[in-house]
Design an enzyme around this catalytic site. Structure first.
Site, short mmCIF file in Angstrom:
data_model
loop_
_atom_site.label_atom_id
_atom_site.label_comp_id
_atom_site.label_asym_id
_atom_site.label_seq_id
_atom_site.Cartn_x
_atom_site.Cartn_y
_atom_site.Cartn_z
N GLY A 116 0.80 -1.22 0.00
CA GLY A 116 0.00 0.00 0.00
C GLY A 116 0.83 1.27 0.00
N LEU A 117 2.16 1.11 -0.09
CA LEU A 117 3.03 2.30 -0.12
C LEU A 117 3.48 2.63 -1.54
CD1 LEU A 117 5.20 1.84 3.12
CD2 LEU A 117 3.02 3.01 2.86
N GLY A 118 2.80 2.04 -2.52
CA GLY A 118 3.06 2.45 -3.90
C GLY A 118 4.40 2.01 -4.47
N SER A 119 4.84 0.79 -4.10
CA SER A 119 6.13 0.32 -4.65
C SER A 119 6.04 0.15 -6.16
CB SER A 119 6.55 -1.00 -3.99
OG SER A 119 5.73 -2.07 -4.42
N ASP A 164 -1.22 7.12 -7.81
CA ASP A 164 0.09 6.64 -7.34
C ASP A 164 1.22 7.12 -8.24
OD1 ASP A 164 -1.64 5.14 -5.77
OD2 ASP A 164 -0.35 3.37 -5.81
N1 LIG Z 1 11.77 -3.70 -5.46
C1 LIG Z 1 11.03 -4.16 -6.48
N2 LIG Z 1 11.60 -4.86 -7.49
C2 LIG Z 1 10.87 -5.31 -8.51
N3 LIG Z 1 9.52 -5.16 -8.63
C3 LIG Z 1 8.90 -4.48 -7.66
C4 LIG Z 1 9.62 -3.94 -6.54
N4 LIG Z 1 8.74 -3.31 -5.73
C5 LIG Z 1 7.52 -3.47 -6.32
N5 LIG Z 1 7.61 -4.15 -7.48
C6 LIG Z 1 6.48 -4.54 -8.34
O1 LIG Z 1 5.29 -4.00 -7.81
C7 LIG Z 1 4.39 -5.04 -7.36
C8 LIG Z 1 3.63 -4.61 -6.11
O2 LIG Z 1 2.71 -3.59 -6.48
P1 LIG Z 1 1.26 -3.44 -5.84
O3 LIG Z 1 0.62 -4.76 -5.73
O4 LIG Z 1 0.56 -2.38 -6.63
O5 LIG Z 1 1.55 -2.93 -4.39
P2 LIG Z 1 2.13 -1.55 -3.87
O6 LIG Z 1 2.18 -0.64 -5.04
O7 LIG Z 1 1.16 -1.11 -2.83
O8 LIG Z 1 3.46 -1.82 -3.26
C9 LIG Z 1 5.32 -6.23 -7.15
O9 LIG Z 1 4.60 -7.44 -7.25
C10 LIG Z 1 6.32 -6.05 -8.28
O10 LIG Z 1 5.78 -6.50 -9.51
C1 LIG Z 2 -6.57 1.00 -4.73
C2 LIG Z 2 -5.85 2.10 -5.50
O1 LIG Z 2 -6.64 3.30 -5.40
C3 LIG Z 2 -4.47 2.41 -4.91
C4 LIG Z 2 -3.51 1.24 -4.87
O2 LIG Z 2 -2.32 1.60 -4.18
P1 LIG Z 2 -1.19 0.51 -3.89
O3 LIG Z 2 -0.77 -0.05 -5.20
O4 LIG Z 2 -1.79 -0.52 -3.00
O5 LIG Z 2 -0.09 1.27 -3.23
C5 LIG Z 2 -5.77 1.70 -6.97
C6 LIG Z 2 -5.41 2.82 -7.91
O6 LIG Z 2 -5.62 4.00 -7.60
O7 LIG Z 2 -4.95 2.50 -9.03
MG LIG Z 3 0.70 -0.36 -6.53
#
Ligand SMILES: Nc1ncnc2c1ncn2[C@@H]1O[C@H](COP(=O)(O)OP(=O)(O)O)[C@@H](O)[C@H]1O
Ligand SMILES: C[C@@](O)(CCOP(=O)(O)O)CC(=O)O
Ligand SMILES: [Mg+2]
Length: 330
Positions: A116-119, A164
């Protein structure tokens, strides 16, 4: 070789509802994904991502070889895992009009994955920035944001907002409503405390869940609109620098996200721990299902309470990062 970095974010308000055209306010935080890109002399894409693990294996992906010697999981899973980086490479090829460019990409990140921190946004924003520069094209932060959005949209199966990716590209606190993306210039000091349960949620799946609830029940659609009302009210509180009101609105926002089925026991436990320690307010951030909560607290109390909360694996402060994507090395 070019190295670029981009920040992660927390949602002060509005995740999920933003996918349906309601406004949202994400805030960039000082945790970054750093992506190094070097052009190859063939057309392959090789990814080194030590943080991206599948069944405990670190991912080393090579688009030219069928076998993935370092990983003992289905290639389809690996390709899904590197979808964001594949997308970033595609965007760079398109921007530079070099359809056959190959890249060696290395990712290092201090943003927990899927929490949820937008990785995902940070990785794709930094990846596009570094890969386009490596091919001799300088995009503006807004141009990077546009291309990064296209990648998130595709990887999340046509269900993504610009929130994001825009926030990660330009930094600071931003307001996103549909295609309208802008920076918020006057932001009070926001004492963010994060609680992380060590887990993750599948963004695509969680978004799809809210979408079907919204289609099935009028009151779920109303709940989504009500989140939009909270965000509009929250913008007023930001302008007035009213942290207490921001906290109350965060609590309300969490309740509605809970109603939409995207919270979890550990997220709720962390939210309650923060609230009971007299934080101004607390809510889950991002897609939910597992991962992180964000609280507002200018004392040590929420962090201490979170430390002793079963289900909370890690707690840390997060400073607003006013800088978006940037070149670290070129
Ligand atoms: N350090 C990283 N190296 C490679 N891919 C990454 C990395 N961090 C995130 N990702 C990609 O982003 C995905 C996670 O994104 P998401 O499910 O939207 O969660 P969030 O954006 O909240 O962290 C991972 O499964 C991967 O595909
Ligand atoms: C649920 C949502 O509003 C945010 C998702 O954020 P994250 O990938 O979980 O950090 C989806 C979006 O805005 O694309
Ligand atoms: Mg994400």
């Amino acid at each position: 070789m070019v190295v670029s970095s981009a920040p992660g974010k927390v949602y002060l308000f509005g995740e999920h509802a933003v996918v349906y055209g309601e406004p949202a306010v994400p805030c960039a935080i000082e945790r970054r994904a750093t992506v190094e890109v070097e052009e190859r002399d063939d057309d392959a894409l090789r990814v080194h991502a030590a943080d991206l693990t599948l069944d405990g294996y670190t991912v080393e992906y090579d688009s030219n070889s069928d076998a993935h010697p370092d990983v003992d999981v289905a290639p389809s899973l690996i390709e899904a895992g590197v979808g964001y980086l594949n997308g970033a490479a595609e965007q760079a090829r398109d921007a530079a009009d070099r359809p056959n460019a190959g890249f060696e990409i290395t990712v290092e990140s201090s943003i927990p994955l899927g929490a949820g921190l937008g990785s995902s946004a940070a990785v794709v924003v930094a990846g596009i920035d570094a890969a386009t520069r490596e091919l001799g094209v300088d995009l503006t932060a807004r141009e990077v944001a546009q291309r990064a959005y296209e990648v998130e949209y595709e990887v999340q199966d046509g269900q993504a907002s610009r929130a994001d990716t825009f926030c990660s590209a330009v930094g600071g606190a931003v307001r996103v409503e549909g295609d309208d993306c802008r920076a918020i210039t006057e932001v009070p000091n926001l004492p963010f405390v994060i609680g992380y349960d060590g887990g993750e949620g599948d963004t695509g799946e969680l978004v799809a869940g809210v979408r079907s609830l919204r289609e099935e029940y009028e009151f779920a659609a109303t709940t989504v609109e009500t989140i939009g009302d909270i965000v509009r009210e929250g913008e007023q509180a930001i302008r007035e620098g009213d942290i207490e009101e921001l906290g109350r609105l965060m609590d309300f926002n969490h309740g509605l996200l809970e109603a939409l089925g995207v919270s979890s026991r550990s997220l709720d436990e962390m939210v309650w721990a923060a609230r009971e320690s007299n934080a101004y307010g607390a809510k889950l951030t991002g897609a939910g299902g597992g991962g992180c909560i964000v609280a507002l607290d200018d004392t040590e109390e929420a962090e201490t309470a979170l430390k002793y909360t079963p289900g909370c694996e890690q707690t840390f402060r997060a400073e607003l990062d006013t800088e978006g994507v940037r070149v670290e090395e070129a």
